[in-house]
Write an enzyme that holds these catalytic residues in place. Structure first.
Site, short mmCIF file in Angstrom:
data_model
loop_
_atom_site.label_atom_id
_atom_site.label_comp_id
_atom_site.label_asym_id
_atom_site.label_seq_id
_atom_site.Cartn_x
_atom_site.Cartn_y
_atom_site.Cartn_z
N ASN A 124 38.93 37.58 35.29
CA ASN A 124 38.27 37.24 34.03
C ASN A 124 36.91 37.91 33.81
O ASN A 124 36.79 38.77 32.96
CB ASN A 124 38.10 35.73 33.87
CG ASN A 124 39.42 35.09 33.53
OD1 ASN A 124 40.32 35.75 33.06
ND2 ASN A 124 39.53 33.81 33.79
N GLY A 128 34.33 38.88 36.38
CA GLY A 128 33.60 39.51 37.47
C GLY A 128 33.54 41.02 37.31
O GLY A 128 32.47 41.59 37.08
N ASP A 129 34.67 41.68 37.42
CA ASP A 129 34.70 43.15 37.37
C ASP A 129 34.17 43.65 36.02
O ASP A 129 33.34 44.56 35.98
CB ASP A 129 36.13 43.67 37.55
CG ASP A 129 36.79 43.08 38.78
OD1 ASP A 129 37.30 43.84 39.59
OD2 ASP A 129 36.79 41.85 38.91
N TYR A 174 34.76 28.49 42.06
CA TYR A 174 36.22 28.37 42.08
C TYR A 174 36.55 26.90 42.34
O TYR A 174 35.65 26.08 42.52
CB TYR A 174 36.81 29.25 43.19
CG TYR A 174 36.40 30.70 43.10
CD1 TYR A 174 36.89 31.51 42.09
CD2 TYR A 174 35.51 31.25 44.02
CE1 TYR A 174 36.50 32.84 41.99
CE2 TYR A 174 35.12 32.57 43.93
CZ TYR A 174 35.61 33.37 42.92
OH TYR A 174 35.22 34.68 42.82
N GLN A 196 26.36 37.80 28.12
CA GLN A 196 25.66 37.97 29.40
C GLN A 196 24.19 37.60 29.31
O GLN A 196 23.64 37.01 30.24
CB GLN A 196 25.83 39.42 29.87
CG GLN A 196 27.26 39.70 30.33
CD GLN A 196 27.43 41.09 30.87
OE1 GLN A 196 26.85 42.04 30.37
NE2 GLN A 196 28.27 41.23 31.89
N ARG A 209 29.68 32.24 41.79
CA ARG A 209 30.83 32.74 42.54
C ARG A 209 30.89 34.26 42.40
O ARG A 209 30.07 34.87 41.71
CB ARG A 209 32.11 32.11 42.00
CG ARG A 209 32.54 32.64 40.65
CD ARG A 209 33.70 31.84 40.08
NE ARG A 209 34.46 32.57 39.09
CZ ARG A 209 35.25 31.99 38.19
NH1 ARG A 209 35.39 30.68 38.16
NH2 ARG A 209 35.93 32.73 37.33
N GLY A 210 31.87 34.85 43.06
CA GLY A 210 32.19 36.28 42.86
C GLY A 210 31.02 37.19 43.11
O GLY A 210 30.26 37.01 44.06
N GLU A 211 30.88 38.22 42.27
CA GLU A 211 29.84 39.22 42.47
C GLU A 211 28.80 39.21 41.36
O GLU A 211 27.60 39.21 41.61
CB GLU A 211 30.48 40.62 42.56
CG GLU A 211 29.46 41.73 42.73
CD GLU A 211 30.10 43.06 43.11
OE1 GLU A 211 31.12 43.05 43.81
OE2 GLU A 211 29.56 44.11 42.70
N ASP A 212 29.26 39.16 40.11
CA ASP A 212 28.32 39.28 39.00
C ASP A 212 27.41 38.07 38.92
O ASP A 212 26.18 38.20 38.91
CB ASP A 212 29.08 39.48 37.68
CG ASP A 212 28.14 39.79 36.54
OD1 ASP A 212 27.29 40.68 36.69
OD2 ASP A 212 28.23 39.13 35.49
N SER A 213 27.98 36.87 38.88
CA SER A 213 27.15 35.67 38.76
C SER A 213 26.31 35.47 40.02
O SER A 213 25.20 34.95 39.96
CB SER A 213 28.00 34.44 38.46
OG SER A 213 28.94 34.22 39.48
#
Lengths: 395, 186
Positions: free
Chosen positions: A19, A21-22, A205, A272, A288-292
Site C-alpha cells: 500500500n 511503503g514503497d 501491522y 504525506q 511500521r515498514g520503512e517510510d513511516s
C-alpha cells in the site's frame, strides 16, 4: 499526456506491494529530486489506486499525469506510455523492470552504449553492517550492462536517508506552537483533544501488542491526563476488533470509541505532508515498514518500530541493528528499556510490552531529548537525494 | 544460467567476455525476504579482483569448465595440492580457494571438484555439506536451546562460523559450504 523525450530525465519504477511503503518512499524521492535538484522525473507506478491514498488528487484512470513537477505514468503490461531512456533509471526495492525496458537497454548497449542510462537498484533501508560493503557495488547483468546497487543507510558509507532540505526547520516551527497540533487534530475531525492530553499515533501491522497497550492505557488514564490513540482504518485496527462497536470496514473517519478515559480516534487518510505533521504532533508514534519508520525519526518524538516480519525472524536482526545505532548515545537504562519495548512489541509479547512501556514512560524528558538529537546524527551531513545526485555525477 | 543464489565459491562466471572465478559469496536478507548476494571475483585473464552484488534471483551466465573429482593432499605454501583418482597432482593457488580454504584440513576424505581453465587448475568447489569439529567456542551464555541464538566457533582448519548457542567444544557440526552456515550438530 505523453512522455516527451528528454535525455536528462530520470525514470523511477515502483511496484506497490504494501500500500504505502514503497510508493511512499519513491514519491518523496521523486518530489525532492524535482524540487531541490530540478531533475525531470518520470515515476512509473503499477497501482495508482493505492498511490491515490497518499496523493488524493491523482486520477487512477489516467495513464500519465503530472503532480509537483513529477510525471506519473501508470506502469501497465505492456507499457501504455512508451519508455524513452533518460539519464538515470531506478528500479525501486528490487522490482523487476518491464521486459520492453530491459530489451531497450540491451539494444542501446549494443548500438549506442553511451546512451544507456545509469541503472540503479534502490534497495530497502537497513542498519545492518553489511550494507556498508554492498552500497554502490556494480551488478554484472547478462546483457553486459552494469546495474548499481544503491543502499540507503545510517552511515557515511551508505546512500543516506530521505530527508527534505527544509524538513527539520518546518518541524521545529510547527512544534514551537502547541496551537498547531490542536488545529491539525480539529482539521482531521478528531474531537475533544486538549493540549495537556497524551496523544499516540498508531500505524502498525496486526499485533497482540496493541490490545495490551490499550488495556494499560485504559487503566492508567483514570488517574492521569486523558489518552488519545489515533489510528487509520487498516491493519492496526484489525487487532482491536474486540474493542470496536462495528467491523473495521464500517468505521468512519473522525469516529471515536471511548474506553474509559482512553479514546480511540479513527483517522482520515492524509497526504504525506499531513502524515508528517501528525507525527510531529503526537507524543509517541507507533510506526511500521520503512517510510513511516523514517518519518517517525524525523518527527523528533519517541516511537516504537513495528518492523515488517520476515522469515526465520530475520526482522529481529534488522531491528537489533537499528537499535544498536539509535541507542548509542542514550543513557543505558533508558536504552535497555526502549530496546526491550521495541522487541516485545514486534513479537507481540503482551505482558512484556506493558511492563516496558510502564518502565520507560515514553514521554519522559531524556527520551524526548534523544529523539530531538537523533535526526541530526542520523542524517550524517547529507540526505539520500543529495548523495544520489553525487553518486550519479561520479559514475 | 544460474541464479545468484545458486552461485558458489569455485564457480566461474562470464562477464564482458572474461571468465571470473567466484572466490567468496555472501548472502544477506533485504526487505520482504528478498536476498542480496555479494560476490568476490577474480578475473582469470587479467588476474584482477572485483566485488559485485546481485539480487538473489538474478540470472548469471556461468561457464562449464573441465572439472575433476579430487581429494586434498597437502599444502605447499602458497599452493594447495589436490590429487585425482589416477594420482595426478594439481596445484591451486590459496587465493583462488576463497572461503573454501577455511574447510580444508589435513586428512580430509571429502571429494572436492577442481575446475580447470586453459589446462590450469583454477579453483576448488567443496561438497555442499561437510562435517567439522568445533575446537573452540564460548560456553552457552543463556541456556537457549531454540537454535536461534548464535555465537562464533572455531572449527578444525581454523575457520570461524556462527553456531547455535548450545554447541560445545568437541561437537561435530554439519556446515553448508555454499553459505558457511551451521546446519546442525551431528
Amino acid at each position: 499526456m505523453s512522455t516527451s523525450s528528454n535525455a536528462s530525465h530520470w525514470d523511477i519504477f515502483c511496484t506497490v506491494v504494501d500500500n504505502y511503503g514503497d510508493i511512499g518512499v519513491t514519491w518523496r524521492l521523486a518530489k525532492q529530486l524535482v524540487n531541490e535538484y530540478h531533475i525531470p522525473i518520470i515515476l512509473w507506478v503499477d497501482d495508482l489506486n493505492s498511490f491515490s491514498h497518499i496523493l488524493p488528487t491523482l486520477n487512477p484512470k489516467l495513464v500519465s499525469q503530472c503532480f509537483n513537477g513529477v510525471i506519473i505514468n501508470h506502469w501497465t503490461t505492456p507499457l501504455a506510455v512508451p519508455y524513452l531512456p533518460g539519464k538515470v533509471l531506478i528500479e525501486a526495492f528490487a522490482c523487476e523492470l518491464p521486459d520492453e525496458v530491459k530489451l531497450q537497454l540491451a539494444t542501446l548497449h549494443k548500438t549506442a552504449p553511451q546512451a544507456v542510462p545509469l541503472w540503479l537498484n534502490l534497495e530497502y533501508l537497513s542498519a545492518e553492517d553489511w550494507v556498508d560493503g554492498c552500497h554502490g557495488l556494480p551488478s554484472m547483468q547478462v546483457s553486459g550492462i552494469k546495474k548499481y546497487f544503491y543502499f540507503p543507510g545510517f552511515t557515511p558509507k551508505t546512500g543516506g536517508l530521505i530527508c527534505e532540505r527544509e524538513l527539520f526547520a518546518e518541524r521545529d516551527a510547527w512544534q514551537q506552537d502547541p496551537a498547531n497540533k490542536l488545529q491539525l487534530f480539529e482539521s482531521l475531525g478528531l474531537k475533544d483533544i486538549q493540549a495537556q492530553d497524551s496523544v499516540f499515533s498508531i500505524f502498525s501491522y496486526e499485533t497482540d501488542s496493541l490490545p495490551a497497550l490499550c488495556e494499560l492505557w485504559q487503566a492508567r488514564a483514570k488517574n492521569d491526563a486523558k489518552i488519545h490513540a489515533l489510528l487509520p482504518k487498516g491493519r492496526s485496527l484489525n487487532s482491536l476488533q474486540h474493542l470496536l462497536p462495528c467491523p473495521v470496514d464500517a468505521l468512519m473517519p473522525g469516529q471515536q470509541i471511548k474506553l474509559g478515559d482512553l479514546t480511540l480516534h479513527i483517522l482520515p487518510m492524509t497526504d504525506q505532508q499531513g502524515f508528517d505533521r501528525l507525527l510531529w504532533s503526537c507524543d509517541v508514534n507507533i510506526v511500521r515498514g520503512e517510510d513511516s519508520f523514517l518519518r517517525a525519526q524525523w518527527a523528533a518524538k519517541p516511537f516504537i518500530w513495528h518492523i515488517y516480519p520476515q522469515e526465520d525472524d530475520y526482522h529481529l536482526i534488522k531491528l537489533e541493528a537499528f537499535i544498536r545505532l539509535y541507542c548509542d548515545n542514550l543513557a543505558p537504562d533508558i536504552a535497555d528499556t526502549w530496546s526491550k519495548l521495541n522487541f516485545a512489541f514486534s513479537q507481540g509479547q503482551q505482558s512484556a510490552v506493558k511492563t516496558h512501556w510502564q518502565n520507560l514512560n515514553p514521554v519522559s524528558l531524556p527520551l524526548l531529548q534523544h529523539a530531538k538529537e537523533w535526526p541530526i546524527d542520523a542524517i550524517n551531513a547529507a540526505d539520500l537525494a543529495t548523495r544520489l545526485v553525487q553518486f550519479v555525477k561520479k559514475s | 544460467m544460474k541464479t545468484a543464489h545458486e552461485v558458489r565459491p569455485g564457480n566461474v562466471i562470464m562477464f564482458e567476455g572474461s571468465p571470473w572465478v567466484v572466490q567468496k559469496t555472501e548472502t544477506t536478507r533485504s526487505g520482504r525476504n528478498a536476498a542480496i548476494v555479494k560476490l568476490k571475483l577474480k578475473n582469470l585473464l587479467l588476474n584482477s579482483g572485483t566485488e559485485t552484488t546481485f539480487k538473489g534471483e538474478d540470472k548469471i551466465d556461468d561457464i562449464i569448465l573441465d572439472r575433476l573429482d579430487c581429494t586434498y593432499s597437502y599444502f605447499a605454501d602458497p599452493m594447495y595440492v589436490f590429487m585425482d583418482a589416477e594420482y595426478n597432482q594439481y596445484d591451486v593457488e590459496a587465493e583462488n580457494l576463497g572461503d573454501a580454504a577455511a574447510y580444508i584440513v589435513d586428512g580430509m576424505e571429502e571429494t572436492c571438484q577442481v575446475t580447470f581453465y586453459d589446462g590450469k587448475a583454477i579453483s576448488v568447489e567443496m561438497p555442499t555439506t561437510i562435517v567439522r569439529e568445533v575446537i573452540y567456542t564460548e560456553p552457552s551464555a543463556r541456556g537457549d536451546t531454540s537454535g536461534k541464538v548464535m555465537k562464533p566457533a572455531t572449527i578444525t582448519g581454523g575457520g570461524t562460523i556462527s553456531v547455535a548457542d548450545f554447541v560445545k567444544v568437541g561437537d561435530k557440526i554439519e556446515i553448508d559450504t555454499r553459505t558457511g552456515e551451521f546446519k546442525k550438530r551431528v
